[in-house]
Design a protein around this motif. Structure first.
Motif, mmCIF file in Angstrom:
data_model
loop_
_atom_site.group_PDB
_atom_site.id
_atom_site.type_symbol
_atom_site.label_atom_id
_atom_site.label_comp_id
_atom_site.label_asym_id
_atom_site.label_seq_id
_atom_site.Cartn_x
_atom_site.Cartn_y
_atom_site.Cartn_z
ATOM 1 N N ALA A 70 -23.403 -0.223 -6.731
ATOM 2 C CA ALA A 70 -22.050 -0.600 -7.140
ATOM 3 C C ALA A 70 -21.055 0.503 -6.780
ATOM 4 O O ALA A 70 -19.948 0.224 -6.314
ATOM 5 C CB ALA A 70 -22.018 -0.886 -8.638
ATOM 6 N N VAL A 71 -21.450 1.762 -6.985
ATOM 7 C CA VAL A 71 -20.582 2.880 -6.628
ATOM 8 C C VAL A 71 -20.333 2.904 -5.117
ATOM 9 O O VAL A 71 -19.215 3.152 -4.663
ATOM 10 C CB VAL A 71 -21.192 4.223 -7.101
ATOM 11 N N ALA A 72 -21.374 2.637 -4.331
ATOM 12 C CA ALA A 72 -21.250 2.637 -2.876
ATOM 13 C C ALA A 72 -20.614 1.358 -2.343
ATOM 14 O O ALA A 72 -20.385 1.233 -1.145
ATOM 15 C CB ALA A 72 -22.620 2.831 -2.234
ATOM 16 N N ARG A 73 -20.359 0.390 -3.241
ATOM 17 C CA ARG A 73 -19.764 -0.904 -2.890
ATOM 18 C C ARG A 73 -20.610 -1.680 -1.885
ATOM 19 O O ARG A 73 -20.113 -2.227 -0.906
ATOM 20 C CB ARG A 73 -18.349 -0.716 -2.345
ATOM 21 N N ILE A 74 -21.904 -1.681 -2.143
ATOM 22 C CA ILE A 74 -22.830 -2.470 -1.343
ATOM 23 C C ILE A 74 -23.779 -3.201 -2.282
ATOM 24 O O ILE A 74 -23.992 -2.755 -3.412
ATOM 25 C CB ILE A 74 -23.637 -1.587 -0.345
ATOM 26 N N PRO A 75 -24.362 -4.308 -1.858
ATOM 27 C CA PRO A 75 -25.322 -4.996 -2.716
ATOM 28 C C PRO A 75 -26.559 -4.121 -2.965
ATOM 29 O O PRO A 75 -26.945 -3.320 -2.107
ATOM 30 C CB PRO A 75 -25.688 -6.249 -1.916
ATOM 31 N N GLN A 76 -27.177 -4.310 -4.115
ATOM 32 C CA GLN A 76 -28.346 -3.503 -4.477
ATOM 33 C C GLN A 76 -29.484 -3.622 -3.464
ATOM 34 O O GLN A 76 -30.082 -2.605 -3.095
ATOM 35 C CB GLN A 76 -28.806 -3.877 -5.892
ATOM 36 N N PRO A 77 -29.798 -4.818 -2.940
ATOM 37 C CA PRO A 77 -30.872 -4.890 -1.943
ATOM 38 C C PRO A 77 -30.555 -4.097 -0.664
ATOM 39 O O PRO A 77 -31.448 -3.514 -0.052
ATOM 40 C CB PRO A 77 -30.979 -6.385 -1.630
ATOM 41 N N VAL A 78 -29.273 -4.041 -0.294
ATOM 42 C CA VAL A 78 -28.874 -3.266 0.891
ATOM 43 C C VAL A 78 -29.094 -1.785 0.634
ATOM 44 O O VAL A 78 -29.609 -1.053 1.491
ATOM 45 C CB VAL A 78 -27.406 -3.557 1.272
ATOM 46 N N ALA A 79 -28.722 -1.318 -0.566
ATOM 47 C CA ALA A 79 -28.938 0.086 -0.914
ATOM 48 C C ALA A 79 -30.420 0.417 -0.880
ATOM 49 O O ALA A 79 -30.824 1.457 -0.347
ATOM 50 C CB ALA A 79 -28.346 0.396 -2.284
ATOM 51 N N SER A 80 -31.252 -0.468 -1.423
ATOM 52 C CA SER A 80 -32.706 -0.239 -1.421
ATOM 53 C C SER A 80 -33.244 -0.168 0.008
ATOM 54 O O SER A 80 -34.061 0.702 0.319
ATOM 55 C CB SER A 80 -33.412 -1.354 -2.182
ATOM 56 N N ARG A 81 -32.784 -1.078 0.883
ATOM 57 C CA ARG A 81 -33.256 -1.074 2.274
ATOM 58 C C ARG A 81 -32.821 0.190 3.011
ATOM 59 O O ARG A 81 -33.578 0.768 3.780
ATOM 60 C CB ARG A 81 -32.734 -2.312 3.017
ATOM 61 N N ARG A 82 -31.579 0.617 2.771
ATOM 62 C CA ARG A 82 -31.089 1.823 3.453
ATOM 63 C C ARG A 82 -31.864 3.060 3.014
ATOM 64 O O ARG A 82 -32.202 3.914 3.833
ATOM 65 C CB ARG A 82 -29.594 2.011 3.189
ATOM 66 N N ILE A 83 -32.140 3.146 1.725
ATOM 67 C CA ILE A 83 -32.900 4.301 1.230
ATOM 68 C C ILE A 83 -34.332 4.245 1.738
ATOM 69 O O ILE A 83 -34.899 5.271 2.142
ATOM 70 C CB ILE A 83 -32.821 4.377 -0.308
ATOM 71 N N ALA A 84 -34.933 3.059 1.780
ATOM 72 C CA ALA A 84 -36.292 2.928 2.321
ATOM 73 C C ALA A 84 -36.326 3.330 3.796
ATOM 74 O O ALA A 84 -37.265 4.006 4.247
ATOM 75 C CB ALA A 84 -36.788 1.488 2.151
ATOM 76 N N ALA A 85 -35.287 2.942 4.552
ATOM 77 C CA ALA A 85 -35.222 3.331 5.966
ATOM 78 C C ALA A 85 -35.068 4.840 6.105
ATOM 79 O O ALA A 85 -35.672 5.463 6.994
ATOM 80 C CB ALA A 85 -34.062 2.616 6.658
ATOM 81 N N LEU A 86 -34.297 5.434 5.220
ATOM 82 C CA LEU A 86 -34.119 6.888 5.231
ATOM 83 C C LEU A 86 -35.443 7.584 4.910
ATOM 84 O O LEU A 86 -35.805 8.582 5.554
ATOM 85 C CB LEU A 86 -33.039 7.262 4.205
ATOM 86 N N GLU A 87 -36.177 7.057 3.957
ATOM 87 C CA GLU A 87 -37.480 7.630 3.609
ATOM 88 C C GLU A 87 -38.454 7.505 4.786
ATOM 89 O O GLU A 87 -39.201 8.447 5.069
ATOM 90 C CB GLU A 87 -38.044 6.939 2.364
ATOM 91 N N ARG A 88 -38.445 6.369 5.473
ATOM 92 C CA ARG A 88 -39.308 6.223 6.659
ATOM 93 C C ARG A 88 -38.896 7.216 7.742
ATOM 94 O O ARG A 88 -39.732 7.816 8.408
ATOM 95 C CB ARG A 88 -39.220 4.792 7.205
#
Length: 196
Positions: A24-42
């Motif tokens: 919500a702070v980043a103004r993106i949907p929660q699933p998008v935030a999860s995918r971006r962080i997962a991609a960053l972790e990979r």
């Protein structure tokens, strides 16, 4: 991989303490935030968050890279701000002192519709070319002798249709004589040279 987007989501989630609040702070949907962080972790090959609890808790690796991720997000924001400001920077144009205020205002308004901001600098004929050469202005209206011009149009008039002859006489431009549409001729005092 969108490194800046991933870091933005990572920083937001770490500051908010949960994926939902961080998204919500980043103004993106929660699933998008999860995918971006997962991609960053990979991308990094390490986990950033410990997902065993309901809260998003940073791993030791996540704590170590968080300050750099914050700096990257701040630099990206600064770059976007600077790019917006640079687009608004006016393009300076040297013009003759005989240019009317109304015509220049209309030109500036038309340029703004194309997201170009013009700033006019009045200068005498000899000085305008020098202002371009020294890069004090980005463009200038200058008279060019016929033999030195890279392209030419009849009497400096731009048109869609080429004239029937190479030489155009002023009397053929008068309404009713040429049989075509009326053409406007704007000759400046500085245009009083042999090739005009």
């Amino acid at each position: 991989m969108d490194l800046v987007g991933g870091c933005r989501a990572f920083v937001s989630v770490s500051e908010a303490g949960s994926f939902t609040a961080g998204a919500a702070v980043a103004r993106i949907p929660q699933p998008v935030a999860s995918r971006r962080i997962a991609a960053l972790e990979r991308h990094f090959g390490e986990r950033l968050f410990d997902r065993t609890t309901r809260r998003a808790r940073l791993t030791p690796f996540g704590r170590d890279v968080l300050p750099t991720a914050r700096r990257l997000v701040q630099l990206a924001d600064t770059l976007e701000h600077d790019a917006r400001r640079a687009r608004l920077r006016p393009m300076s144009v040297a013009v003759p002192d005989t240019c009317g205020v109304r015509e220049l205002a209309e030109l500036a308004a038309e340029a703004r519709t194309r997201e170009v901001h013009l700033e006019f600098r009045v200068a005498p004929p000899g000085e305008r070319a020098e202002l371009v050469r020294t890069q004090e202005v980005r463009a200038a209206l200058v008279a060019v002798p016929a033999g030195e011009g890279e392209w030419s149009v009849p009497l400096g008039l731009a048109g869609v249709v080429s004239p029937p002859a190479r030489v155009v006489h002023l009397e053929t431009l008068r309404a009713g004589r040429a049989g075509g549409a009326r053409r406007h001729v704007w000759i400046q005092p500085e245009d009083d040279v042999p090739h005009v």
